[in-house]
Write a protein that holds these residues in place. Structure first.
Motif, PDB file in Angstrom:
ATOM      1  N   MET A   1       3.362  -4.017  -6.557  1.00 13.87           N
ATOM      2  CA  MET A   1       2.187  -3.630  -5.801  1.00 13.87           C
ATOM      3  C   MET A   1       1.136  -3.114  -6.772  1.00 13.87           C
ATOM      4  O   MET A   1       1.462  -2.638  -7.858  1.00 13.87           O
ATOM      5  N   LYS A   2      -0.121  -3.225  -6.385  1.00 12.10           N
ATOM      6  CA  LYS A   2      -1.225  -2.697  -7.185  1.00 12.10           C
ATOM      7  C   LYS A   2      -1.922  -1.636  -6.348  1.00 12.10           C
ATOM      8  O   LYS A   2      -2.283  -1.889  -5.196  1.00 12.10           O
TER       9      LYS A   2
ATOM     10  N   VAL B   1      -3.683  -2.442   5.733  1.00  5.91           N
ATOM     11  CA  VAL B   1      -4.593  -2.482   4.583  1.00  5.91           C
ATOM     12  C   VAL B   1      -6.069  -2.604   4.956  1.00  5.91           C
ATOM     13  O   VAL B   1      -6.925  -2.314   4.130  1.00  5.91           O
TER      14      VAL B   1
ATOM     15  N   ASP C   1      -6.869   1.629  -2.490  1.00  6.07           N
ATOM     16  CA  ASP C   1      -6.594   0.249  -2.105  1.00  6.07           C
ATOM     17  C   ASP C   1      -5.192  -0.113  -2.562  1.00  6.07           C
ATOM     18  O   ASP C   1      -4.806   0.160  -3.699  1.00  6.07           O
TER      19      ASP C   1
ATOM     20  N   LYS D   1      -2.436  -3.315  -2.698  1.00  7.70           N
ATOM     21  CA  LYS D   1      -2.162  -4.740  -2.557  1.00  7.70           C
ATOM     22  C   LYS D   1      -0.704  -4.984  -2.887  1.00  7.70           C
ATOM     23  O   LYS D   1      -0.191  -4.466  -3.875  1.00  7.70           O
TER      24      LYS D   1
END
Length: 97
Positions: A1-2, A81, A94, A96
């Protein structure tokens, strides 16, 4: 995940994590160590289960907000999200997967 943290008065910070569960806070024991005023020692935890993201406030002082509502401490909360996420002193976060 980022995970990307956007701040009001400092540069953004991004982290690529190869784990499905991540802790965030000031403590060096956290997966994402942010020694920044407004973060608690162990601020929150993010868990990815399949395609879903859950956020848990670990009894932080400045809390975690999803869609401008503070989530309950200690409860794993589903995060979509497309909703705004704030953790402590951030402008936005954020995620992702």
């Amino acid at each position: 995940m980022k995970i990307t943290f956007e701040f009001y008065e400092r540069d953004d910070l991004s982290f690529d994590i190869n784990k499905s569960s991540v802790t965030i806070g000031k403590s060096a024991d956290c997966d994402i160590h942010l020694d920044i005023d407004g973060f608690s020692r162990k601020h929150c935890q993010i868990d990815v289960v399949g395609e879903e993201i859950f956020v848990t406030d670990l009894n932080s002082t400045n809390g975690v907000e999803i869609n401008e509502e503070r989530i309950k401490a200690g409860e794993k909360t589903l995060f979509h999200v497309f909703l705004p996420l704030r953790i402590g002193p951030t402008k936005s976060v954020d995620i992702k997967i």
